[in-house]
Motif scaffolding. Structure first.
Motif, PDB file in Angstrom:
ATOM      1  N   THR A  46       8.448 -14.471 -66.487  1.00 16.32           N
ATOM      2  CA  THR A  46       6.985 -14.439 -66.427  1.00 16.32           C
ATOM      3  C   THR A  46       6.489 -14.555 -64.993  1.00 16.32           C
ATOM      4  O   THR A  46       5.615 -13.797 -64.572  1.00 16.32           O
ATOM      5  CB  THR A  46       6.398 -15.589 -67.282  1.00 16.32           C
ATOM      6  N   ILE A  47       7.038 -15.479 -64.223  1.00 16.23           N
ATOM      7  CA  ILE A  47       6.585 -15.652 -62.837  1.00 16.23           C
ATOM      8  C   ILE A  47       6.915 -14.415 -62.011  1.00 16.23           C
ATOM      9  O   ILE A  47       6.117 -13.971 -61.188  1.00 16.23           O
ATOM     10  CB  ILE A  47       7.153 -16.940 -62.185  1.00 16.23           C
ATOM     11  N   GLY A  48       8.071 -13.813 -62.232  1.00 18.89           N
ATOM     12  CA  GLY A  48       8.433 -12.581 -61.529  1.00 18.89           C
ATOM     13  C   GLY A  48       7.462 -11.457 -61.842  1.00 18.89           C
ATOM     14  O   GLY A  48       7.052 -10.693 -60.969  1.00 18.89           O
ATOM     15  N   ARG A  49       7.069 -11.376 -63.094  1.00 20.23           N
ATOM     16  CA  ARG A  49       6.111 -10.352 -63.529  1.00 20.23           C
ATOM     17  C   ARG A  49       4.750 -10.599 -62.860  1.00 20.23           C
ATOM     18  O   ARG A  49       4.098  -9.665 -62.403  1.00 20.23           O
ATOM     19  CB  ARG A  49       5.989 -10.388 -65.049  1.00 20.23           C
ATOM     20  N   GLN A  50       4.329 -11.846 -62.775  1.00 17.74           N
ATOM     21  CA  GLN A  50       3.045 -12.170 -62.149  1.00 17.74           C
ATOM     22  C   GLN A  50       3.049 -11.818 -60.657  1.00 17.74           C
ATOM     23  O   GLN A  50       2.042 -11.398 -60.113  1.00 17.74           O
ATOM     24  CB  GLN A  50       2.718 -13.651 -62.329  1.00 17.74           C
ATOM     25  N   ILE A  51       4.175 -11.980 -60.016  1.00 18.97           N
ATOM     26  CA  ILE A  51       4.279 -11.734 -58.579  1.00 18.97           C
ATOM     27  C   ILE A  51       4.240 -10.244 -58.236  1.00 18.97           C
ATOM     28  O   ILE A  51       3.600  -9.853 -57.269  1.00 18.97           O
ATOM     29  CB  ILE A  51       5.565 -12.377 -58.010  1.00 18.97           C
ATOM     30  N   GLY A  52       4.914  -9.408 -59.035  1.00 19.74           N
ATOM     31  CA  GLY A  52       5.054  -8.020 -58.596  1.00 19.74           C
ATOM     32  C   GLY A  52       4.561  -6.928 -59.508  1.00 19.74           C
ATOM     33  O   GLY A  52       4.524  -5.770 -59.112  1.00 19.74           O
ATOM     34  N   TYR A  53       4.169  -7.251 -60.740  1.00 17.95           N
ATOM     35  CA  TYR A  53       3.794  -6.214 -61.710  1.00 17.95           C
ATOM     36  C   TYR A  53       2.294  -5.961 -61.692  1.00 17.95           C
ATOM     37  O   TYR A  53       1.492  -6.893 -61.697  1.00 17.95           O
ATOM     38  CB  TYR A  53       4.218  -6.640 -63.118  1.00 17.95           C
ATOM     39  N   ASN A  54       1.927  -4.685 -61.670  1.00 17.61           N
ATOM     40  CA  ASN A  54       0.523  -4.274 -61.679  1.00 17.61           C
ATOM     41  C   ASN A  54       0.186  -3.794 -63.085  1.00 17.61           C
ATOM     42  O   ASN A  54       0.554  -2.696 -63.476  1.00 17.61           O
ATOM     43  CB  ASN A  54       0.282  -3.151 -60.664  1.00 17.61           C
ATOM     44  N   GLN A  55      -0.481  -4.637 -63.825  1.00 14.77           N
ATOM     45  CA  GLN A  55      -0.752  -4.373 -65.228  1.00 14.77           C
ATOM     46  C   GLN A  55      -1.640  -3.148 -65.446  1.00 14.77           C
ATOM     47  O   GLN A  55      -1.489  -2.435 -66.421  1.00 14.77           O
ATOM     48  CB  GLN A  55      -1.388  -5.601 -65.873  1.00 14.77           C
ATOM     49  N   ASP A  56      -2.565  -2.899 -64.519  1.00 12.25           N
ATOM     50  CA  ASP A  56      -3.505  -1.792 -64.715  1.00 12.25           C
ATOM     51  C   ASP A  56      -2.835  -0.424 -64.738  1.00 12.25           C
ATOM     52  O   ASP A  56      -3.202   0.437 -65.524  1.00 12.25           O
ATOM     53  CB  ASP A  56      -4.620  -1.823 -63.667  1.00 12.25           C
ATOM     54  N   ASP A  57      -1.828  -0.224 -63.899  1.00 12.52           N
ATOM     55  CA  ASP A  57      -1.171   1.086 -63.895  1.00 12.52           C
ATOM     56  C   ASP A  57       0.327   1.008 -64.227  1.00 12.52           C
ATOM     57  O   ASP A  57       1.057   1.967 -64.058  1.00 12.52           O
ATOM     58  CB  ASP A  57      -1.394   1.816 -62.570  1.00 12.52           C
ATOM     59  N   LYS A  58       0.756  -0.159 -64.693  1.00 10.36           N
ATOM     60  CA  LYS A  58       2.133  -0.366 -65.162  1.00 10.36           C
ATOM     61  C   LYS A  58       3.194  -0.044 -64.089  1.00 10.36           C
ATOM     62  O   LYS A  58       4.222   0.551 -64.373  1.00 10.36           O
ATOM     63  CB  LYS A  58       2.409   0.464 -66.430  1.00 10.36           C
ATOM     64  N   THR A  59       2.924  -0.440 -62.848  1.00  7.96           N
ATOM     65  CA  THR A  59       3.870  -0.235 -61.753  1.00  7.96           C
ATOM     66  C   THR A  59       4.259  -1.580 -61.156  1.00  7.96           C
ATOM     67  O   THR A  59       3.621  -2.598 -61.392  1.00  7.96           O
ATOM     68  CB  THR A  59       3.258   0.641 -60.646  1.00  7.96           C
ATOM     69  N   TRP A  60       5.316  -1.559 -60.370  1.00  6.69           N
ATOM     70  CA  TRP A  60       5.780  -2.741 -59.640  1.00  6.69           C
ATOM     71  C   TRP A  60       5.594  -2.491 -58.147  1.00  6.69           C
ATOM     72  O   TRP A  60       6.134  -1.534 -57.602  1.00  6.69           O
ATOM     73  CB  TRP A  60       7.255  -3.007 -59.920  1.00  6.69           C
ATOM     74  N   SER A  61       4.859  -3.367 -57.475  1.00  6.19           N
ATOM     75  CA  SER A  61       4.687  -3.238 -56.029  1.00  6.19           C
ATOM     76  C   SER A  61       5.564  -4.236 -55.276  1.00  6.19           C
ATOM     77  O   SER A  61       5.583  -4.234 -54.049  1.00  6.19           O
ATOM     78  CB  SER A  61       3.231  -3.399 -55.630  1.00  6.19           C
ATOM     79  N   ALA A  62       6.290  -5.068 -56.010  1.00  9.76           N
ATOM     80  CA  ALA A  62       7.238  -5.990 -55.380  1.00  9.76           C
ATOM     81  C   ALA A  62       8.428  -6.152 -56.310  1.00  9.76           C
ATOM     82  O   ALA A  62       8.308  -6.007 -57.526  1.00  9.76           O
ATOM     83  CB  ALA A  62       6.596  -7.356 -55.133  1.00  9.76           C
TER      84      ALA A  62
END
Length: 153
Positions: free
Chosen positions: A135-151
């Motif tokens: 969950t913390i990893g997802r909060q740090i790098g996941y962009n929920q609006d466009d379903k991409t990872w920026s980290a």
């Protein structure tokens, strides 16, 4: 005598115009990683100075060994954790900087995502091999609006 309406530069106006200039800046990570790997065979990393100094020594040796094995020169710059946000802003503003940026969970991956390489395929491959990101990893790098990872968490 003509009267001109000279607008005062307020803090609000300065911040607004600086933000517009920042928004117009070119991508940071994608072009520099490509250039680094293609032209100079070098990779630059910035991350916070760890509170355990031995970790920084270990990481520097790890990065050097990895670079030697992959025929790349790797440099690691360690900066105080309080300087992470300012360094990110400066590199984004300049349109130049390190190839890999250690955010340390400071929210930069979301703030500067338009400057970063989309890491979705890397995270997806990692999840397939090792399991779901926390969950913390997802909060740090996941962009929920466009379903991409920026980290990469």
């Amino acid at each position: 005598m003509s009267t001109r309406n000279i607008s005062r530069v307020t803090r609000r106006r300065f911040v607004k115009q600086a933000g517009l200039a920042l928004a117009a800046a070119p991508l940071i990570s994608a072009p520099f990683v490509t250039q680094a790997l293609a032209d100079t065979k070098a990779l630059s990393i910035v991350q916070w100075s760890h509170f355990v100094p031995e970790y920084d020594k270990w990481f520097d040796a790890f990065a050097k060994d990895w670079g030697d094995k992959n025929k790349l020169s790797v440099t690691v710059d360690h900066i105080p954790v309080g300087n992470i946000a300012a360094r990110a802003a400066a590199e984004a503003s300049a349109g130049a900087g390190h190839d890999i940026f250690g955010w340390n969970g400071s929210g930069g991956a979301h703030l500067y995502r338009k400057f970063l390489v989309d890491l979705t395929s890397l995270v997806d491959a990692t999840e397939k091999k090792y399991g779901e990101i926390s969950t913390i990893g997802r909060q740090i790098g996941y962009n929920q609006d466009d379903k991409t990872w920026s980290a990469f968490p």
